[in-house]
Write an enzyme that holds these catalytic residues in place. Structure first.
Site, PDB file in Angstrom:
ATOM      1  N   CYS A 195      27.024  63.213 102.721  1.00  0.00           N
ATOM      2  CA  CYS A 195      28.030  64.030 102.025  1.00  0.00           C
ATOM      3  C   CYS A 195      28.434  63.364 100.710  1.00  0.00           C
ATOM      4  O   CYS A 195      28.531  62.142 100.614  1.00  0.00           O
ATOM      5  CB  CYS A 195      29.250  64.190 102.928  1.00  0.00           C
ATOM      6  SG  CYS A 195      30.614  65.075 102.166  1.00  0.00           S
TER       7      CYS A 195
ATOM      8  N   CYS B 281      39.934  65.438  96.024  1.00  0.00           N
ATOM      9  CA  CYS B 281      38.904  64.757  96.821  1.00  0.00           C
ATOM     10  C   CYS B 281      39.252  64.768  98.305  1.00  0.00           C
ATOM     11  O   CYS B 281      38.426  64.432  99.144  1.00  0.00           O
ATOM     12  CB  CYS B 281      38.648  63.339  96.310  1.00  0.00           C
ATOM     13  SG  CYS B 281      40.095  62.295  96.195  1.00  0.00           S
TER      14      CYS B 281
ATOM     15  N   ASP C 189      52.670  50.373 101.418  1.00  0.00           N
ATOM     16  CA  ASP C 189      52.232  50.603 100.047  1.00  0.00           C
ATOM     17  C   ASP C 189      53.158  49.887  99.056  1.00  0.00           C
ATOM     18  O   ASP C 189      53.332  50.312  97.934  1.00  0.00           O
ATOM     19  CB  ASP C 189      52.242  52.129  99.790  1.00  0.00           C
ATOM     20  CG  ASP C 189      51.443  52.492  98.551  1.00  0.00           C
ATOM     21  OD1 ASP C 189      50.599  51.698  98.149  1.00  0.00           O
ATOM     22  OD2 ASP C 189      51.679  53.582  97.993  1.00  0.00           O
TER      23      ASP C 189
ATOM     24  N   CYS D  77      41.412  58.586  87.031  1.00  0.00           N
ATOM     25  CA  CYS D  77      41.904  59.341  88.191  1.00  0.00           C
ATOM     26  C   CYS D  77      43.242  60.022  87.850  1.00  0.00           C
ATOM     27  O   CYS D  77      44.154  59.396  87.316  1.00  0.00           O
ATOM     28  CB  CYS D  77      42.072  58.390  89.380  1.00  0.00           C
ATOM     29  SG  CYS D  77      42.833  59.170  90.803  1.00  0.00           S
TER      30      CYS D  77
ATOM     31  N   CYS E 288      30.566  59.402 106.624  1.00  0.00           N
ATOM     32  CA  CYS E 288      30.373  60.162 105.380  1.00  0.00           C
ATOM     33  C   CYS E 288      28.927  60.671 105.302  1.00  0.00           C
ATOM     34  O   CYS E 288      28.686  61.749 104.759  1.00  0.00           O
ATOM     35  CB  CYS E 288      30.668  59.289 104.159  1.00  0.00           C
ATOM     36  SG  CYS E 288      32.428  59.110 103.788  1.00  0.00           S
TER      37      CYS E 288
ATOM     38  N   CYS F  75      46.861  64.141  92.744  1.00  0.00           N
ATOM     39  CA  CYS F  75      45.708  65.043  92.817  1.00  0.00           C
ATOM     40  C   CYS F  75      45.174  64.969  94.249  1.00  0.00           C
ATOM     41  O   CYS F  75      45.065  63.886  94.811  1.00  0.00           O
ATOM     42  CB  CYS F  75      44.654  64.575  91.808  1.00  0.00           C
ATOM     43  SG  CYS F  75      43.040  65.352  92.002  1.00  0.00           S
TER      44      CYS F  75
HETATM   45  S1  SF4 Z   1      34.097  64.316 101.110  1.00  0.00           S
HETATM   46 FE1  SF4 Z   1      33.800  62.179 100.537  1.00  0.00          FE
HETATM   47  S2  SF4 Z   1      35.079  61.012 101.938  1.00  0.00           S
HETATM   48 FE2  SF4 Z   1      34.834  63.076 102.840  1.00  0.00          FE
HETATM   49  S3  SF4 Z   1      33.039  62.871 104.190  1.00  0.00           S
HETATM   50 FE3  SF4 Z   1      32.311  63.594 102.214  1.00  0.00          FE
HETATM   51  S4  SF4 Z   1      31.704  61.696 101.142  1.00  0.00           S
HETATM   52 FE4  SF4 Z   1      33.036  61.091 102.844  1.00  0.00          FE
HETATM   53  S1  SF4 Z   2      39.655  63.983  92.950  1.00  0.00           S
HETATM   54 FE1  SF4 Z   2      40.401  62.050  93.815  1.00  0.00          FE
HETATM   55  S2  SF4 Z   2      39.486  60.456  92.525  1.00  0.00           S
HETATM   56 FE2  SF4 Z   2      39.271  62.396  91.435  1.00  0.00          FE
HETATM   57  S3  SF4 Z   2      41.023  62.537  90.068  1.00  0.00           S
HETATM   58 FE3  SF4 Z   2      41.602  63.552  91.979  1.00  0.00          FE
HETATM   59  S4  SF4 Z   2      42.572  61.950  93.238  1.00  0.00           S
HETATM   60 FE4  SF4 Z   2      41.451  60.913  91.600  1.00  0.00          FE
END
Ligand code: SF4
Ligand code: SF4
Length: 365
Positions: free
Chosen positions: A201, A254, A144, A224, A198, A251
């Site tokens: 989803c 997700c 990274d 983000c 995915c 965060c």
């Molecule tokens: S939450 Fe997002 S990244 Fe995870 S399986 Fe579902 S669509 Fe894919």
């Molecule tokens: S959920 Fe994922 S894309 Fe959305 S603000 Fe948080 S880190 Fe960023």
């Protein structure tokens, strides 16, 4: 070349040494970025990278490893789990902290030692081991830290697939791991990519607090919270502040909702153990840190790179968000006192966020 004709055996050894060094998995891709290069160019053209100018600054070197390090023939990609081994019922705990307005939420990956150093030094050891076996070869290691499209090459190597949240998702381990790369001039056999799972989803898209996932694998970084709390150094736009809730560094939302993270694996690496109770601290605990304490407590941590000013900015916003909810009078007063104390020595930028935060006590939800 000493090992010509024995490349497959050599790769088996590389994978075994990688496991001994704490990597969970290692795979190999060629240097062709495929469609990922066009996606990157479109993303940059839309200015979705915000102020991360380093993303645009390297031209095609970012997508073409053989331009970044001439002579590169393969990208060795390795992943290392980071979920703390102390994290019992981690998902329930994280979700409970999400709704506790006084809890300080620091992204899970950032609670231990700086992964850049850990991964780079272990990749270096892997390169040393490889050289002992076959003699000198050309290589460079990255974590990274350079313009390498790591998720694209990791997904090409079959280390997982690029999820709709743009993270690498592995069928056996979810997404709670770091990725590091070694660019080598060796013609090693490559691994196959895996297909995306995915499906239909869209939990990550629906869960994103700021609507930053604007399409499949398409993030507007400017929205983000990871970008806003870590990469962005200025005044956070007011419209995002209430949406940031109690997230003060990064965060995880997700990732928390991604069904594949039920397979997330705990790390065996002590370096990633939680420091300074960053998995349980309150906003007030962390806002009380002086600059000296911040520097001491974040020594060797990825958090240090945002600096004390952005640390105070982020926590001030979270405290403002706490003030907007129904707190008992005592706690509300304690927060207002802390904010006004900090304001006495704060920079102009932090003062602006503190003033906003203090005003939130008049705007209860
Ligand atoms: S939450 Fe997002 S990244 Fe995870 S399986 Fe579902 S669509 Fe894919
Ligand atoms: S959920 Fe994922 S894309 Fe959305 S603000 Fe948080 S880190 Fe960023």
């Amino acid at each position: 070349m000493k090992f010509e004709g024995q490349l497959t055996d050599f790769v088996v050894k590389i994978k075994s040494w990688a496991r001994e060094l704490g990597f969970s998995e290692l795979r190999i891709a060629d240097v062709d970025p495929g469609i990922a290069e066009i996606r990157l160019q479109k993303w940059l053209a839309c200015h979705f990278h915000g102020e991360m100018n380093y993303m645009a600054g390297h031209g095609t070197k970012r997508s073409r490893p053989d331009e970044l390090v001439p002579g590169t023939r393969r990208v060795i990609v390795a992943r290392m789990n980071y979920l703390s081994s102390d994290a019992l019922d981690w998902k329930d705990t994280e979700q409970a902290r999400m709704s506790d307005v006084l809890a300080a939420r620091v992204s899970m990956y950032a609670r231990g030692r700086d992964y850049h150093r850990v991964i780079r030094s272990r990749l270096q050891k892997l390169a040393d081991r490889m050289q002992e076996e076959i003699g000198s070869f050309g290589y460079r290691v990255f974590a990274d830290s350079a313009p390498v499209m790591e998720v694209a090459f990791a997904s090409k190597a079959g280390l997982g697939w690029q999820g709709k949240n743009n993270l690498l998702i592995n069928r056996n381990a979810g997404s709670l791991f770091f990725i590091g790369e070694m660019l080598v001039d060796l013609p090693l056999p490559v691994d196959e990519a895996v297909t995306s799972h995915c499906g239909q989803c869209r939990r990550c898209i629906d869960a994103c607090p700021t609507g930053a996932i604007i399409g499949d694998k398409l993030i507007d970084a400017r929205k983000c919270i990871s970008y806003l709390t870590i990469e962005f150094k200025g005044v956070i736009p007011i419209e995002f502040r209430p949406l940031m809730g109690n997230r003060i560094y990064g965060c995880d939302d997700c990732q928390l909702v991604c069904p594949w993270n039920k397979f997330a694996e705990k790390t065996h690496i002590d370096d990633f153990s939680v420091r300074h109770e960053l998995d349980s601290a309150t906003l007030c605990d962390l806002f009380a840190w002086t600059e000296k304490e911040f520097l001491n407590n974040t020594e060797g941590s990825p958090i240090r790179r945002i600096g004390y000013e952005c640390w105070c900015r982020n926590i001030a916003i979270a405290l403002g968000n706490a003030l907007r909810s129904k707190l008992d009078d005592e706690t509300g007063k304690q927060i207002l006192n802390m904010l006004s104390e900090k304001r006495k020595h704060a920079s102009e930028m932090v003062t602006e966020h503190i003033d906003w935060a203090m005003n939130q006590s008049n705007e209860s939800d």
